[in-house]
Design an enzyme around this catalytic site. Structure first.
Site, mmCIF file in Angstrom:
data_model
loop_
_atom_site.group_PDB
_atom_site.id
_atom_site.type_symbol
_atom_site.label_atom_id
_atom_site.label_comp_id
_atom_site.label_asym_id
_atom_site.label_seq_id
_atom_site.Cartn_x
_atom_site.Cartn_y
_atom_site.Cartn_z
ATOM 1 N N GLU A 195 -34.687 40.845 -18.414
ATOM 2 C CA GLU A 195 -33.498 41.668 -18.315
ATOM 3 C C GLU A 195 -32.575 41.490 -19.511
ATOM 4 O O GLU A 195 -32.502 42.329 -20.382
ATOM 5 C CB GLU A 195 -32.785 41.321 -17.011
ATOM 6 C CG GLU A 195 -31.832 42.394 -16.571
ATOM 7 C CD GLU A 195 -31.543 42.308 -15.089
ATOM 8 O OE1 GLU A 195 -31.912 41.296 -14.471
ATOM 9 O OE2 GLU A 195 -30.931 43.245 -14.572
ATOM 10 N N GLU A 233 0.903 20.480 0.583
ATOM 11 C CA GLU A 233 2.100 21.102 1.139
ATOM 12 C C GLU A 233 3.320 20.860 0.282
ATOM 13 O O GLU A 233 4.170 21.714 0.153
ATOM 14 C CB GLU A 233 2.359 20.533 2.540
ATOM 15 C CG GLU A 233 1.199 20.743 3.485
ATOM 16 C CD GLU A 233 1.562 21.604 4.667
ATOM 17 O OE1 GLU A 233 2.605 21.338 5.273
ATOM 18 O OE2 GLU A 233 0.804 22.535 4.973
#
Lengths: 102, 500
Positions: free
Chosen positions: B62, B304
């Site tokens: 390819e 957090e």
């Protein structure tokens, strides 16, 4: 006077398809461009590095290296019109062939 | 009959899913849609071999070799160098656009097979990648010939005892295996790569559909394509069969140690669940600080809060994080949850853990990760993280935030409660118009533990666990009800009363 053809035919050992290709191709060349071609036949089993260089996948493969453009024809060369097309020889004199060629 | 021998691919995580690797000396089909990382898989398969002394041949139908060399530089793979060293051979079978071919009779792909065989012999290849089958089907008109020749190629590779990967296109992620039905005649071994859009998130997975005569894990496993390392598969092996010690460690809070029957276990995963502000981060802080005191290496992965917030909070409870980090035994890594996908988070977390090699790990909080992903991916993340941590025999404390202030359980808990060894619940308790805090050890695998719900307070010295809430029931469900001592006694008496 026409151009001179440099052709390379890649074959695989003595397979029937390749023997047929050599036979068919020689016949076409002798009919169409006698004395105006050089045909090199390479066995990929013996020279895989050449097949590598020319990026050959299928056998038999005919490469027209000159005159430009470079063109490939694959198969046992039994379809004469396709071979002529691939070599850029134009349609056969007098007869217009279309469709299936046997 | 014993299973087939496997060749470890050394693609991160993949061999665990493949139970050892690809079937050795066989061709494995790798099928995927456009963009599913087939070429990366094919290239990495060779790269990992080359890095371990196994030369490889890459057959490209390819992309031209030049494109592949360039595209793979981002993974840190220096293909030209390996080519120069004779360890990587590019077989360029890509379409030569300037040389359009004509088919004039019968042919086969004898030259291709001869070239592959010659290249393998020349460099002593142990691995071959062929990428991709679809492109060769588009180069020739007669697909039946291509099929037959690919079948012959697999036979040639088998004879050479080469392990090969053959990629092929799929038109959709769920449907027929491959576009040209290649799997039916080429290979007994099929791997599917997927790249699915799920709730607006891209999710890559690998699935081993079949290995004829050999064992493998079933189902889809997530993976990520990471710069400088390539494909990382996340094997969701459950953490069974890990060695477990009875060695106890200090939780960082002596009163909590007491509730847990003498401290946490050395190699266990502890889940701390509670609403926002109940004291989860404090528990993390004490857990870390307690570890450093004992000379252990401690790592916090915070999702957090920022470093500044974490350090300030710790200071407020009497712990100097800056000083602890200076000692080299503690490390705080703050990551913004939205910064990357959940798979990438897991890979990065593993990398940080591998590098720092902590004895204790805290993740604050899992809920932040849950927020950015789908339930399925989150579950895989938790399982992946837990099994990784367990293999390294460290104590890990994960926090999870519950959605409601009092009682209730987060989705998180449902996912991970079965794979964590211990669960500590922290809850607000509303009593007499006042918000108080309660804590209970819900589960402690392999150990007796306190089963009461205890009140705790937080001050400048940290957490203080006190007496159990007496005469209150319904705390965990979020509806505390005051009951009189008299009623309680009646209830307890009633429970053991003999009806006859």
């Amino acid at each position: 006077m026409g151009e001179f053809y440099r052709l390379t035919l890649y074959v695989l050992g003595s397979s029937p398809k390749c023997q047929a290709a050599i036979f068919n191709l020689r016949r076409i060349l002798e009919e169409e461009i006698p004395g105006r071609y050089e045909l090199e036949i390479i066995d990929v089993m013996e020279h895989p590095e050449l097949a590598e260089e020319d990026k050959v996948l299928a056998t038999p493969t005919l490469i027209k290296k000159s005159p430009a453009p470079v063109h490939r024809v694959i198969g046992d060369m039994s379809l004469t019109e396709k071979v002529r097309l691939g070599l850029g020889l134009g349609p056969k004199r007098g007869i217009v062939q279309r469709g299936v060629v046997d | 009959m014993s299973g087939l021998e496997k060749l470890p691919t050394h693609i991160a995580g993949f061999d665990l899913v493949a139970r050892g690797g690809l079937p050795k000396g066989r061709t494995t089909l790798v099928a995927g849609t456009a963009g599913s990382a087939k070429t990366v898989f094919a290239v990495q398969f060779l790269v990992e071999g080359i890095l371990r002394g196994e030369p490889g041949v890459f057959v490209t139908f390819e992309e031209p070799p030049e494109d592949i060399r360039r595209n793979m530089l981002g993974f840190g793979w220096d293909i030209p160098r390996w080519e120069a060293e004779g360890r990587w051979f590019f077989m360029d079978a890509s379409l030569q656009p300037e040389e359009v071919g004509v088919e004039a009779g019968a042919y086969d792909l004898g030259a291709l097979l001869a070239r592959v065989e010659s290249a393998c012999r020349k460099i002593g290849a142990k691995r071959v990648s062929i990428d991709s089958v679809g492109a060769i089907f588009s180069q020739f008109n007669d697909t039946s010939i291509i099929r037959a020749e690919l079948f012959r190629m697999a036979a040639v590779l088998k004879r050479l005892n080469v392990t090969a990967v053959l990629t092929t296109e799929r038109t959709q992620d769920y449907g027929e295996i491959s576009r040209y039905g290649v799997e039916e005649f080429v290979s007994d071994n099929v791997i599917l790569l997927r790249n699915v859009l799920e709730e607006e998130k891209r999710r890559r997975t690998v699935e081993i559909l079949k290995f004829r005569g050999a064992d493998h894990q079933k189902g889809e496993y997530p993976f990520s394509v990471v710069p400088n390392s390539g494909i990382n598969v996340i094997p969701l092996t459950t953490a069974l069969g890990q060695t477990s010690t009875n060695k106890r460690i200090h939780s960082g809070n002596s009163e909590l140690d007491g509730l847990c029957g003498g401290g946490f276990f050395r190699d266990s995963v502890i889940l701390v669940s509670g609403a926002t502000g109940t004291g989860k981060t404090l528990m993390v802080t004490e857990f870390m600080s307690g570890g450093v005191e004992k000379g252990e290496r401690c790592l916090i992965l915070a999702f957090e809060e920022s470093r500044e917030q974490l350090f300030r909070n710790a200071g407020g409870w009497g712990h100097d994080f800056a000083e602890l980090e200076k000692s080299g035994r503690m490390k705080v890594v703050c990551v913004y949850p939205e910064a990357m996908s959940v798979e990438d988070h897991l890979i990065q977390m593993k990398a940080v853990i591998e590098e720092f090699k902590p004895d204790r790990l805290a993740v604050d909080s899992l809920s932040a990760i849950e927020r950015i992903t789908t339930p399925k991916s989150f579950r895989e993340f938790v399982i992946g993280l837990t099994s990784f941590v367990k293999q390294r025999e460290m104590a890990a404390l994960f926090t999870a935030t519950t959605a409601t202030l009092t009682g209730g359980s987060a989705v998180t808990d449902a996912h991970i409660s079965t794979i964590t060894d211990s669960i500590i619940l922290m809850r607000y308790v509303e009593l007499h118009g006042e918000m108080r805090r309660g804590l209970t050890v819900l589960k402690m695998r392999g150990s007796p533990h306190d089963k009461e719900i205890r009140e705790f307070t937080i001050d400048a010295n940290g957490m203080h666990i006190g007496r159990p809430f007496r005469n209150v029931s319904g705390i965990l469900s979020g509806n505390p009800v005051q009951i009189s001592p008299r009623e309680e006694l009646d209830r307890l008496g009633g429970m053991f009363k003999d009806d006859e």
